[in-house]
Design a protein around this motif. Structure first.
Motif, PDB file in Angstrom:
ATOM      1  N   ALA A 286       0.826  -1.210   0.000  1.00 44.87           N
ATOM      2  CA  ALA A 286       0.000   0.000   0.000  1.00 44.87           C
ATOM      3  C   ALA A 286       0.863   1.264   0.000  1.00 44.87           C
ATOM      4  CB  ALA A 286      -0.929  -0.009   1.207  1.00 44.87           C
ATOM      5  N   VAL A 287       1.890   1.293   0.820  1.00 40.08           N
ATOM      6  CA  VAL A 287       2.775   2.459   0.880  1.00 40.08           C
ATOM      7  C   VAL A 287       3.519   2.642  -0.440  1.00 40.08           C
ATOM      8  CG1 VAL A 287       4.829   3.401   2.013  1.00 40.08           C
ATOM      9  CG2 VAL A 287       3.017   2.391   3.385  1.00 40.08           C
ATOM     10  N   ALA A 288       3.982   1.551  -1.018  1.00 42.17           N
ATOM     11  CA  ALA A 288       4.690   1.624  -2.297  1.00 42.17           C
ATOM     12  C   ALA A 288       3.759   2.142  -3.393  1.00 42.17           C
ATOM     13  CB  ALA A 288       5.252   0.259  -2.670  1.00 42.17           C
ATOM     14  N   ASP A 289       2.534   1.673  -3.396  1.00 43.66           N
ATOM     15  CA  ASP A 289       1.566   2.132  -4.402  1.00 43.66           C
ATOM     16  C   ASP A 289       1.297   3.628  -4.258  1.00 43.66           C
ATOM     17  OD1 ASP A 289       1.387  -0.424  -5.437  1.00 43.66           O
ATOM     18  OD2 ASP A 289      -0.506  -0.906  -4.415  1.00 43.66           O
ATOM     19  N   VAL A 290       1.124   4.100  -3.033  1.00 45.79           N
ATOM     20  CA  VAL A 290       0.877   5.524  -2.793  1.00 45.79           C
ATOM     21  C   VAL A 290       2.081   6.358  -3.210  1.00 45.79           C
ATOM     22  CG1 VAL A 290       0.557   7.258  -0.974  1.00 45.79           C
ATOM     23  CG2 VAL A 290      -0.819   5.179  -0.968  1.00 45.79           C
ATOM     24  N   ALA A 291       3.278   5.820  -3.008  1.00 50.93           N
ATOM     25  CA  ALA A 291       4.505   6.534  -3.375  1.00 50.93           C
ATOM     26  C   ALA A 291       4.756   6.514  -4.881  1.00 50.93           C
ATOM     27  CB  ALA A 291       5.694   5.924  -2.646  1.00 50.93           C
ATOM     28  N   GLY A 292       3.941   5.781  -5.610  1.00 51.66           N
ATOM     29  CA  GLY A 292       4.111   5.726  -7.059  1.00 51.66           C
ATOM     30  C   GLY A 292       5.134   4.706  -7.523  1.00 51.66           C
ATOM     31  N   VAL A 293       5.469   3.775  -6.642  1.00 49.14           N
ATOM     32  CA  VAL A 293       6.415   2.709  -6.976  1.00 49.14           C
ATOM     33  C   VAL A 293       5.711   1.381  -6.715  1.00 49.14           C
ATOM     34  CG1 VAL A 293       8.737   1.805  -6.578  1.00 49.14           C
ATOM     35  CG2 VAL A 293       8.267   4.214  -6.135  1.00 49.14           C
ATOM     36  N   PRO A 294       4.783   1.027  -7.567  1.00 45.38           N
ATOM     37  CA  PRO A 294       4.025  -0.203  -7.321  1.00 45.38           C
ATOM     38  C   PRO A 294       4.919  -1.446  -7.333  1.00 45.38           C
ATOM     39  CG  PRO A 294       3.524   0.669  -9.495  1.00 45.38           C
ATOM     40  CD  PRO A 294       4.417   1.664  -8.821  1.00 45.38           C
ATOM     41  N   VAL A 295       4.664  -2.338  -6.419  1.00 45.48           N
ATOM     42  CA  VAL A 295       5.405  -3.596  -6.333  1.00 45.48           C
ATOM     43  C   VAL A 295       4.408  -4.746  -6.317  1.00 45.48           C
ATOM     44  CG1 VAL A 295       7.357  -2.593  -5.091  1.00 45.48           C
ATOM     45  CG2 VAL A 295       5.469  -3.541  -3.803  1.00 45.48           C
ATOM     46  N   SER A 296       4.871  -5.904  -6.717  1.00 48.33           N
ATOM     47  CA  SER A 296       4.003  -7.084  -6.703  1.00 48.33           C
ATOM     48  C   SER A 296       3.864  -7.594  -5.271  1.00 48.33           C
ATOM     49  CB  SER A 296       4.603  -8.177  -7.590  1.00 48.33           C
ATOM     50  OG  SER A 296       5.797  -8.677  -7.014  1.00 48.33           O
ATOM     51  N   GLY A 297       2.908  -8.449  -5.062  1.00 50.59           N
ATOM     52  CA  GLY A 297       2.713  -9.039  -3.743  1.00 50.59           C
ATOM     53  C   GLY A 297       3.926  -9.832  -3.288  1.00 50.59           C
ATOM     54  N   GLU A 298       4.572 -10.503  -4.239  1.00 51.51           N
ATOM     55  CA  GLU A 298       5.764 -11.297  -3.924  1.00 51.51           C
ATOM     56  C   GLU A 298       6.914 -10.403  -3.452  1.00 51.51           C
ATOM     57  OE1 GLU A 298       9.108 -13.924  -6.283  1.00 51.51           O
ATOM     58  OE2 GLU A 298       7.083 -13.850  -7.105  1.00 51.51           O
ATOM     59  N   VAL A 299       7.104  -9.295  -4.124  1.00 57.29           N
ATOM     60  CA  VAL A 299       8.172  -8.362  -3.750  1.00 57.29           C
ATOM     61  C   VAL A 299       7.869  -7.748  -2.383  1.00 57.29           C
ATOM     62  CG1 VAL A 299       9.282  -6.172  -4.341  1.00 57.29           C
ATOM     63  CG2 VAL A 299       8.886  -7.889  -6.106  1.00 57.29           C
ATOM     64  N   ALA A 300       6.621  -7.390  -2.153  1.00 62.06           N
ATOM     65  CA  ALA A 300       6.231  -6.824  -0.854  1.00 62.06           C
ATOM     66  C   ALA A 300       6.478  -7.829   0.272  1.00 62.06           C
ATOM     67  CB  ALA A 300       4.773  -6.400  -0.887  1.00 62.06           C
ATOM     68  N   THR A 301       6.214  -9.087   0.026  1.00 64.60           N
ATOM     69  CA  THR A 301       6.464 -10.130   1.026  1.00 64.60           C
ATOM     70  C   THR A 301       7.952 -10.255   1.317  1.00 64.60           C
ATOM     71  OG1 THR A 301       4.496 -11.351   0.342  1.00 64.60           O
ATOM     72  CG2 THR A 301       6.174 -12.585   1.542  1.00 64.60           C
ATOM     73  N   ARG A 302       8.778 -10.224   0.265  1.00 68.20           N
ATOM     74  CA  ARG A 302      10.234 -10.296   0.469  1.00 68.20           C
ATOM     75  C   ARG A 302      10.730  -9.090   1.253  1.00 68.20           C
ATOM     76  NH1 ARG A 302      11.326 -11.150  -5.321  1.00 68.20           N
ATOM     77  NH2 ARG A 302      12.798  -9.441  -5.044  1.00 68.20           N
ATOM     78  N   MET A 303      10.184  -7.916   0.963  1.00 68.61           N
ATOM     79  CA  MET A 303      10.585  -6.712   1.693  1.00 68.61           C
ATOM     80  C   MET A 303      10.202  -6.818   3.164  1.00 68.61           C
ATOM     81  SD  MET A 303       9.553  -3.874  -1.174  1.00 68.61           S
ATOM     82  CE  MET A 303      10.001  -2.431  -0.237  1.00 68.61           C
ATOM     83  N   ALA A 304       9.001  -7.290   3.435  1.00 74.72           N
ATOM     84  CA  ALA A 304       8.546  -7.445   4.819  1.00 74.72           C
ATOM     85  C   ALA A 304       9.431  -8.425   5.575  1.00 74.72           C
ATOM     86  CB  ALA A 304       7.088  -7.910   4.850  1.00 74.72           C
TER      87      ALA A 304
END
Length: 65
Positions: free
Chosen positions: A11-29
């Motif tokens: 959600a934060v990445a999308d708001v910042a204009g840098v959309p990421v996939s669910g897989e990438v968001a999971t790896r970041m978390a």
């Protein structure tokens, strides 16, 4: 200070204009989660944690005296 979830990161990445996939968001978390857990015991007790925007102003004021 709580460990961010993949959903929150996406959600934060999308708001910042840098959309990421669910897989990438999971790896970041999973990557930054241990850092949040490590700082958990001192969260809210550090002056920098209270107001990061004025941290440098306070530091310069102390140094100029």
């Amino acid at each position: 200070m709580t460990r961010p979830t993949a959903k929150e990161i996406k959600a934060v990445a999308d708001v910042a204009g840098v959309p990421v996939s669910g897989e990438v968001a999971t790896r970041m978390a999973n990557s930054i989660g241990p850092a949040f857990e490590g700082f958990g015991p001192v969260a809210g007790t550090l002056p920098f944690d209270l107001e990061p925007a004025t941290f440098l102003v306070v530091q310069f004021a102390k140094g100029s005296k």
